[in-house]
Enzyme design. Structure first.
Site, PDB file in Angstrom:
ATOM      1  N   HIS A 306       4.632   4.278  -8.465  1.00 48.95           N
ATOM      2  CA  HIS A 306       5.919   5.401  -8.547  1.00 48.95           C
ATOM      3  C   HIS A 306       5.318   6.027  -9.169  1.00 48.95           C
ATOM      4  CE1 HIS A 306      10.125   6.582  -9.338  1.00 48.95           C
ATOM      5  NE2 HIS A 306      10.370   6.463  -7.881  1.00 48.95           N
ATOM      6  N   ASP A 363      11.584   0.050  -2.858  1.00 46.79           N
ATOM      7  CA  ASP A 363      11.318  -0.885  -1.288  1.00 46.79           C
ATOM      8  C   ASP A 363      10.537  -1.494  -1.067  1.00 46.79           C
ATOM      9  OD1 ASP A 363      12.411   1.705  -0.605  1.00 46.79           O
ATOM     10  OD2 ASP A 363      11.064   2.923  -1.384  1.00 46.79           O
TER      11      ASP A 363
HETATM   12  N1  CMC Z   1      -1.377   1.268  -2.700  1.00 48.81           N
HETATM   13  C1  CMC Z   1      -2.659   1.649  -3.711  1.00 48.81           C
HETATM   14  N2  CMC Z   1      -3.117   2.554  -3.951  1.00 48.81           N
HETATM   15  C2  CMC Z   1      -2.445   3.460  -4.640  1.00 48.81           C
HETATM   16  C3  CMC Z   1      -0.865   3.248  -3.889  1.00 48.81           C
HETATM   17  C4  CMC Z   1      -0.036   2.346  -3.586  1.00 48.81           C
HETATM   18  N3  CMC Z   1       1.180   2.069  -3.301  1.00 48.81           N
HETATM   19  N4  CMC Z   1       0.017   4.322  -4.912  1.00 48.81           N
HETATM   20  C5  CMC Z   1      -0.972   5.037  -5.595  1.00 48.81           C
HETATM   21  N5  CMC Z   1      -2.467   4.090  -5.554  1.00 48.81           N
HETATM   22  C6  CMC Z   1      -3.569   4.825  -6.292  1.00 48.81           C
HETATM   23  C7  CMC Z   1      -3.641   6.431  -5.800  1.00 48.81           C
HETATM   24  O1  CMC Z   1      -4.687   6.253  -4.392  1.00 48.81           O
HETATM   25  C8  CMC Z   1      -4.958   7.093  -6.749  1.00 48.81           C
HETATM   26  O2  CMC Z   1      -5.768   6.146  -7.200  1.00 48.81           O
HETATM   27  P1  CMC Z   1      -6.854   7.125  -7.810  1.00 48.81           P
HETATM   28  O3  CMC Z   1      -6.356   7.609  -9.039  1.00 48.81           O
HETATM   29  O4  CMC Z   1      -7.863   6.221  -8.147  1.00 48.81           O
HETATM   30  O5  CMC Z   1      -6.968   8.065  -7.095  1.00 48.81           O
HETATM   31  C9  CMC Z   1      -3.310   6.286  -8.365  1.00 48.81           C
HETATM   32  O6  CMC Z   1      -2.446   5.560  -7.971  1.00 48.81           O
HETATM   33  C10 CMC Z   1      -2.397   7.147  -7.971  1.00 48.81           C
HETATM   34  O7  CMC Z   1      -1.062   7.734  -6.828  1.00 48.81           O
HETATM   35  P2  CMC Z   1      -0.855   8.840  -6.197  1.00 48.81           P
HETATM   36  O8  CMC Z   1      -0.220   8.683  -5.133  1.00 48.81           O
HETATM   37  O9  CMC Z   1      -1.233   9.627  -7.373  1.00 48.81           O
HETATM   38  O10 CMC Z   1       0.356   8.812  -7.303  1.00 48.81           O
HETATM   39  P3  CMC Z   1       1.693   9.345  -7.052  1.00 48.81           P
HETATM   40  O11 CMC Z   1       2.719   9.351  -8.320  1.00 48.81           O
HETATM   41  O12 CMC Z   1       1.562  11.109  -6.097  1.00 48.81           O
HETATM   42  O13 CMC Z   1       2.546   9.297  -5.993  1.00 48.81           O
HETATM   43  C11 CMC Z   1       3.707   7.436  -4.369  1.00 48.81           C
HETATM   44  C12 CMC Z   1       3.808   7.970  -5.420  1.00 48.81           C
HETATM   45  C13 CMC Z   1       5.094   6.364  -4.798  1.00 48.81           C
HETATM   46  C14 CMC Z   1       4.433   8.105  -3.288  1.00 48.81           C
HETATM   47  C15 CMC Z   1       2.838   6.643  -4.693  1.00 48.81           C
HETATM   48  O14 CMC Z   1       2.458   4.860  -5.411  1.00 48.81           O
HETATM   49  C16 CMC Z   1       2.450   5.701  -2.680  1.00 48.81           C
HETATM   50  O15 CMC Z   1       2.328   6.134  -1.936  1.00 48.81           O
HETATM   51  N6  CMC Z   1       3.120   4.204  -2.598  1.00 48.81           N
HETATM   52  C17 CMC Z   1       3.278   3.730  -1.966  1.00 48.81           C
HETATM   53  C18 CMC Z   1       4.501   3.885  -0.880  1.00 48.81           C
HETATM   54  C19 CMC Z   1       5.836   4.138  -1.648  1.00 48.81           C
HETATM   55  O16 CMC Z   1       6.236   2.346  -1.696  1.00 48.81           O
HETATM   56  N7  CMC Z   1       7.361   4.830  -1.614  1.00 48.81           N
HETATM   57  C20 CMC Z   1       8.291   4.150  -2.029  1.00 48.81           C
HETATM   58  C21 CMC Z   1       8.247   4.709  -3.430  1.00 48.81           C
HETATM   59  S1  CMC Z   1       9.907   4.020  -4.391  1.00 48.81           S
HETATM   60  C22 CMC Z   1      11.178   4.533  -4.010  1.00 48.81           C
HETATM   61  C23 CMC Z   1      10.987   6.032  -3.687  1.00 48.81           C
HETATM   62  O17 CMC Z   1      11.129   6.891  -3.809  1.00 48.81           O
HETATM   63  O18 CMC Z   1      11.286   6.098  -2.356  1.00 48.81           O
END
Ligand code: CMC
Length: 432
Positions: A306, A363
């Site tokens: 998140h 989720d």
């Molecule tokens: N699985 C594997 N690696 C992950 C995940 C994951 N679910 N989420 C983040 N990472 C890694 C990402 O690859 C990155 O690694 P590195 O630093 O080595 O490059 C690091 O963690 C930071 O991730 P980010 O993508 O820069 O983080 P963000 O804040 O931009 O994204 C997120 C947040 C929720 C989009 C992301 O964690 C994600 O894609 N999660 C899976 C989708 C999900 O469950 N979404 C629902 C969010 S909660 C409800 C809502 O808001 O609707």
């Protein structure tokens, strides 16, 4: 004494005011930065940008705290209902008996969509995603209420807000019935909000759906837990659209589109698809975890991570507990729940997830409850949208009520070609 931040640029010293929120959140106010210095700030993905001041929802992502209007989510989940919480979010206080009755009556009086709108459902192909239908139909319904436009918005806000909360549920149920080739079922005024939704989804013309109180409560809890979450992608979208003085329905329709993506609300559908494919492949989750850590695999552990929570999402804790309870009650054993638990257990011990502070989010378990109570997978994100409506409306209202509200209009750093000339078509070489 109020704090200031000092910025040094090109040998000049600038003072920037520091803004402190009621929970001691601190921000450097840069609204005059460009005028004073010629510089803007750059924050791809807005991870460090406060786009507004808001009094609706507070999150402390480090500690895993979520409060609506100051009330912890755990307390609301235990003691409140979705509709009471909707009132709290929109109007800023818990309703009295009279206020709640009036709000519920308004919802009931506005639960039917305009009869002519039913024809619009005919225009969608049977396999249309219900989020597309929902967004289109919310927008279309504004055509039936000319009073929604402009200044009238403010004086008739209560009725428009109630209409939206009530009708989004009717539209969602109609969209589902249409996608299955089933006749639509009209809402029943005697039923409360969530019971009515289940009735419209699952009753038949010849037989009423049997409403189980535990099922109604489980879905009501899901709505409540999704009701707001401060400046996430869809809420920011709603505020962005609202800032141009577009009407409430247009703003909410845009919110539905933003919510649809798998990184946001679409994650609840993506989680079940992920669990199902793990199950079908005979994996217990271990192989998938390895893939989720590999950036080249194109896979992520959906329902994990998140932008704001660097701790367990408090909503996930509540949902996980409710998930166990409802499955026990309904006597359902779901292999996907076992896989989800195994994935969580493994991820929470794995250095990759620990270092990045990736925990289960809202989720991760919600889809398992929805499956158990018979909600089809393509409707999961729609359920999220129904739940999020009060939060969007509360944020819309903040913009509406703010006399200083300005259109949202971020800037950019341009990285394209510098001054270039037009080349006539017969003189261009095919370089690309
Ligand atoms: N699985 C594997 N690696 C992950 C995940 C994951 N679910 N989420 C983040 N990472 C890694 C990402 O690859 C990155 O690694 P590195 O630093 O080595 O490059 C690091 O963690 C930071 O991730 P980010 O993508 O820069 O983080 P963000 O804040 O931009 O994204 C997120 C947040 C929720 C989009 C992301 O964690 C994600 O894609 N999660 C899976 C989708 C999900 O469950 N979404 C629902 C969010 S909660 C409800 C809502 O808001 O609707």
């Amino acid at each position: 004494m109020s704090k200031i931040a000092i910025l040094e640029l090109d040998g000049q010293r600038y003072e920037l005011p520091v803004v402190v929120g009621t929970e001691n959140e601190r921000a450097v106010d840069i609204s005059d930065l460009r005028a004073k210095t010629g510089y803007i700030t750059l924050d791809d993905g807005y991870g460090n940008t406060g786009s507004c001041s808001s009094a609706v929802t507070f999150i402390d992502g480090e500690q895993g705290i979520l409060r609506y209007r100051g009330i912890p989510i755990e307390e609301l989940a235990e003691k409140s209902t979705f509709i009471e919480t909707a009132y709290l979010l929109i109007y800023g206080h818990l309703p009295t008996h009279g206020e709640l009755r009036r709000f519920s009556d308004l919802l009931t009086q506005n639960e039917n969509i305009h009869e002519d709108m039913k024809h619009h459902f005919e225009g969608f192909p049977p396999n249309a995603h219900p989020m597309a239908i929902l967004s289109a139909m919310i927008n279309a319904s504004s055509c039936f209420y000319p009073g929604l436009m402009g200044a009238a918005n403010k004086s008739r806000f209560d009725i428009h807000a109630a209409r939206l909360i009530s009708q989004v549920r009717t539209i969602a149920a109609f969209a589902y019935r249409k996608s299955r080739g089933l006749p639509v079922i009209y809402p029943k005024p005697v039923y409360k909000y969530t019971a009515n939704f289940l009735h419209m989804m699952f009753s038949d013309v010849y037989q009423e759906y049997e409403l189980k109180p535990e099922v109604v409560r489980a879905l009501d809890l899901i709505f409540l837990l999704h009701a707001d979450h401060e400046q996430n992608c869809s809420t920011s979208t709603v505020r962005m659209v609202a800032s141009s003085q577009a009407n409430l329905f247009a703003s909410a329709a845009a919110g539905v589109c933003a919510l649809w993506g798998p990184l946001h609300g679409g994650a609840n559908q993506a989680v079940i698809e992920m669990l199902q494919s793990i199950h079908n492949s005979g994996d217990d989750g271990s192989r998938f975890i390895t893939q989720a850590k590999d950036k080249n695999s194109g896979k992520r552990l959906m329902g994990f991570g998140h932008r704001v929570y660097k701790n367990y999402d408090p909503r996930a804790k509540i949902i996980k507990k409710a998930c166990d309870a409802i499955l026990n009650l309904l006597n359902i054993s779901d292999p996907l729940l076992d896989i989800a638990k195994k994935l969580e257990e493994t991820a929470l011990r794995d250095p990759y997830f620990i270092e990045r502070k990736l925990y289960p989010n809202v989720d991760f378990y919600s889809g398992i409850i929805m499956r158990a109570i018979g909600i089809p997978i393509e409707m999961f994100t729609v359920i999220f949208a129904i739940g999020r409506m009060p939060g969007w409306i509360a944020n819309f209202k903040e913009i509406l009520d703010d006399p200083k509200s300005r259109i949202y209009r971020p800037r950019q750093i341009y990285v394209g070609p510098t001054l270039n000339s037009y080349i006539p078509i017969d003189q261009r070489s095919a370089t690309r």
